[in-house]
Motif scaffolding. Structure first.
Motif, PDB file in Angstrom:
ATOM      1  N   ASP A  62       0.873  -1.171   0.000  1.00 15.58           N
ATOM      2  CA  ASP A  62       0.000   0.000   0.000  1.00 15.58           C
ATOM      3  C   ASP A  62       0.908   1.219   0.000  1.00 15.58           C
ATOM      4  OD1 ASP A  62      -1.778   2.106   0.639  1.00 15.58           O
ATOM      5  OD2 ASP A  62      -3.081   0.735   1.746  1.00 15.58           O
ATOM      6  N   VAL A  63       0.888   1.980  -1.103  1.00 16.88           N
ATOM      7  CA  VAL A  63       1.844   3.074  -1.289  1.00 16.88           C
ATOM      8  C   VAL A  63       1.280   4.442  -0.917  1.00 16.88           C
ATOM      9  CG1 VAL A  63       3.031   1.769  -3.090  1.00 16.88           C
ATOM     10  CG2 VAL A  63       1.329   3.483  -3.745  1.00 16.88           C
ATOM     11  N   ARG A  64       0.118   4.454  -0.255  1.00 19.46           N
ATOM     12  CA  ARG A  64      -0.482   5.723   0.139  1.00 19.46           C
ATOM     13  C   ARG A  64       0.261   6.329   1.331  1.00 19.46           C
ATOM     14  NH1 ARG A  64      -6.125   4.353   1.549  1.00 19.46           N
ATOM     15  NH2 ARG A  64      -5.151   2.416   2.189  1.00 19.46           N
ATOM     16  N   THR A  65      -0.240   7.421   1.845  1.00 16.58           N
ATOM     17  CA  THR A  65       0.406   8.110   2.962  1.00 16.58           C
ATOM     18  C   THR A  65      -0.156   7.632   4.301  1.00 16.58           C
ATOM     19  OG1 THR A  65      -1.214   9.894   3.008  1.00 16.58           O
ATOM     20  CG2 THR A  65       0.705  10.186   1.547  1.00 16.58           C
ATOM     21  N   ASN A  66       0.569   7.959   5.354  1.00 21.16           N
ATOM     22  CA  ASN A  66       0.139   7.614   6.703  1.00 21.16           C
ATOM     23  C   ASN A  66      -1.254   8.188   7.005  1.00 21.16           C
ATOM     24  OD1 ASN A  66       0.718   6.336   9.238  1.00 21.16           O
ATOM     25  ND2 ASN A  66       0.997   8.369  10.102  1.00 21.16           N
ATOM     26  N   ALA A  67      -1.503   9.404   6.558  1.00 27.79           N
ATOM     27  CA  ALA A  67      -2.815  10.024   6.776  1.00 27.79           C
ATOM     28  C   ALA A  67      -3.919   9.196   6.109  1.00 27.79           C
ATOM     29  CB  ALA A  67      -2.828  11.456   6.239  1.00 27.79           C
ATOM     30  N   GLU A  68      -3.680   8.708   4.910  1.00 27.43           N
ATOM     31  CA  GLU A  68      -4.686   7.886   4.220  1.00 27.43           C
ATOM     32  C   GLU A  68      -4.922   6.573   4.948  1.00 27.43           C
ATOM     33  OE1 GLU A  68      -4.403   8.709  -0.468  1.00 27.43           O
ATOM     34  OE2 GLU A  68      -2.444   8.426   0.503  1.00 27.43           O
ATOM     35  N   TRP A  69      -3.852   5.940   5.416  1.00 26.21           N
ATOM     36  CA  TRP A  69      -4.016   4.678   6.154  1.00 26.21           C
ATOM     37  C   TRP A  69      -4.829   4.907   7.421  1.00 26.21           C
ATOM     38  CZ3 TRP A  69       1.932   4.346   5.787  1.00 26.21           C
ATOM     39  CH2 TRP A  69       2.307   3.937   4.504  1.00 26.21           C
ATOM     40  N   ASN A  70      -4.557   6.009   8.110  1.00 29.57           N
ATOM     41  CA  ASN A  70      -5.225   6.281   9.379  1.00 29.57           C
ATOM     42  C   ASN A  70      -6.679   6.717   9.211  1.00 29.57           C
ATOM     43  OD1 ASN A  70      -3.176   5.655  11.238  1.00 29.57           O
ATOM     44  ND2 ASN A  70      -2.157   7.586  10.812  1.00 29.57           N
ATOM     45  N   PHE A  71      -6.965   7.553   8.216  1.00 27.06           N
ATOM     46  CA  PHE A  71      -8.293   8.156   8.118  1.00 27.06           C
ATOM     47  C   PHE A  71      -9.206   7.513   7.082  1.00 27.06           C
ATOM     48  CE2 PHE A  71      -5.541  11.563   9.830  1.00 27.06           C
ATOM     49  CZ  PHE A  71      -6.129  11.641  11.080  1.00 27.06           C
ATOM     50  N   VAL A  72      -8.640   6.846   6.079  1.00 28.19           N
ATOM     51  CA  VAL A  72      -9.457   6.238   5.025  1.00 28.19           C
ATOM     52  C   VAL A  72      -9.564   4.729   5.218  1.00 28.19           C
ATOM     53  CG1 VAL A  72      -9.718   5.923   2.523  1.00 28.19           C
ATOM     54  CG2 VAL A  72      -8.788   8.071   3.418  1.00 28.19           C
ATOM     55  N   GLY A  73      -8.508   4.117   5.749  1.00 23.68           N
ATOM     56  CA  GLY A  73      -8.488   2.675   5.962  1.00 23.68           C
ATOM     57  C   GLY A  73      -7.487   1.994   5.048  1.00 23.68           C
ATOM     58  N   PHE A  74      -7.409   0.682   5.178  1.00 25.32           N
ATOM     59  CA  PHE A  74      -6.469  -0.103   4.383  1.00 25.32           C
ATOM     60  C   PHE A  74      -6.993  -1.537   4.267  1.00 25.32           C
ATOM     61  CE2 PHE A  74      -5.179   0.119   8.787  1.00 25.32           C
ATOM     62  CZ  PHE A  74      -4.921  -1.194   9.135  1.00 25.32           C
ATOM     63  N   PRO A  75      -6.496  -2.290   3.281  1.00 25.86           N
ATOM     64  CA  PRO A  75      -6.969  -3.668   3.103  1.00 25.86           C
ATOM     65  C   PRO A  75      -6.703  -4.532   4.332  1.00 25.86           C
ATOM     66  CG  PRO A  75      -5.759  -2.942   1.169  1.00 25.86           C
ATOM     67  CD  PRO A  75      -5.546  -1.902   2.240  1.00 25.86           C
ATOM     68  N   ASP A  76      -7.679  -5.328   4.670  1.00 25.31           N
ATOM     69  CA  ASP A  76      -7.545  -6.299   5.757  1.00 25.31           C
ATOM     70  C   ASP A  76      -7.254  -7.649   5.115  1.00 25.31           C
ATOM     71  OD1 ASP A  76      -7.739  -8.067   7.846  1.00 25.31           O
ATOM     72  OD2 ASP A  76      -9.721  -7.392   8.504  1.00 25.31           O
ATOM     73  N   LEU A  77      -6.023  -8.091   5.210  1.00 25.96           N
ATOM     74  CA  LEU A  77      -5.595  -9.341   4.582  1.00 25.96           C
ATOM     75  C   LEU A  77      -5.520 -10.499   5.567  1.00 25.96           C
ATOM     76  CD1 LEU A  77      -2.683  -7.919   2.359  1.00 25.96           C
ATOM     77  CD2 LEU A  77      -5.140  -8.039   1.850  1.00 25.96           C
ATOM     78  N   SER A  78      -6.094 -10.323   6.741  1.00 24.11           N
ATOM     79  CA  SER A  78      -5.969 -11.337   7.789  1.00 24.11           C
ATOM     80  C   SER A  78      -6.521 -12.694   7.360  1.00 24.11           C
ATOM     81  CB  SER A  78      -6.617 -10.867   9.084  1.00 24.11           C
ATOM     82  OG  SER A  78      -7.976 -10.565   8.894  1.00 24.11           O
ATOM     83  N   GLU A  79      -7.572 -12.694   6.548  1.00 23.43           N
ATOM     84  CA  GLU A  79      -8.122 -13.976   6.087  1.00 23.43           C
ATOM     85  C   GLU A  79      -7.125 -14.729   5.207  1.00 23.43           C
ATOM     86  OE1 GLU A  79     -11.653 -15.419   3.182  1.00 23.43           O
ATOM     87  OE2 GLU A  79     -12.256 -13.945   4.690  1.00 23.43           O
ATOM     88  N   ALA A  80      -6.208 -14.006   4.570  1.00 31.17           N
ATOM     89  CA  ALA A  80      -5.161 -14.623   3.752  1.00 31.17           C
ATOM     90  C   ALA A  80      -3.901 -14.883   4.582  1.00 31.17           C
ATOM     91  CB  ALA A  80      -4.828 -13.720   2.566  1.00 31.17           C
TER      92      ALA A  80
END
Length: 137
Positions: A25-43
């Protein structure tokens, strides 16, 4: 050699099937914190968070490829690059490919995709719109 686009759903399937596949995920820290990120835990995985551009200047991260290597990635890994809508991730995948990571893919439409008629993202295309798992910190 051109970087291939791959849909979020096909990326999810590849991450589940290939133990050596990784999502960056090449986005910024702000995007990860406020928009979210993929949850790959099932994989059984976590996305690698390596910004392509550094906030707030948005200059390209000169150490990007070094961060890939420090994360333990090798040219044998299949790397799937994700950003908001697919532009930064394409540039990051191209840089990775130029550095010898031949199996680099751009996740088309990114995490949020293009805006809808009302200007909202996450509804038309992309990881969220495809109903794939995601979370916020």
């Amino acid at each position: 050699m051109a970087v291939d686009d791959i849909t979020p759903r096909a990326t999810w399937d590849a991450l589940r099937a290939d133990p050596d596949a990784a999502l960056i995920d090449v986005r910024t820290n702000a995007e990860w914190n406020f928009v979210g990120f993929p949850d790959l835990s099932e994989a059984g995985k976590e996305p690698l968070m390596i910004s392509w551009q550094v906030f707030p200047s948005m200059q390209v991260n000169a150490a990007f490829v070094d961060h890939l290597r420090k994360a333990g990635l090798t040219p044998l890994n299949k790397l799937y690059f994700l950003c908001r809508s697919g532009a930064r991730s394409l540039a990051a995948a191209q840089a990775a490919q130029a550095a010898g990571f031949a199996h680099s893919f751009n996740i088309s439409d990114g995490f949020e995709g293009p805006p809808d008629a009302e200007g909202h993202r996450g509804q038309v295309a992309g990881w969220k719109a495809e109903g794939l798992a995601w979370r916020q910190r």
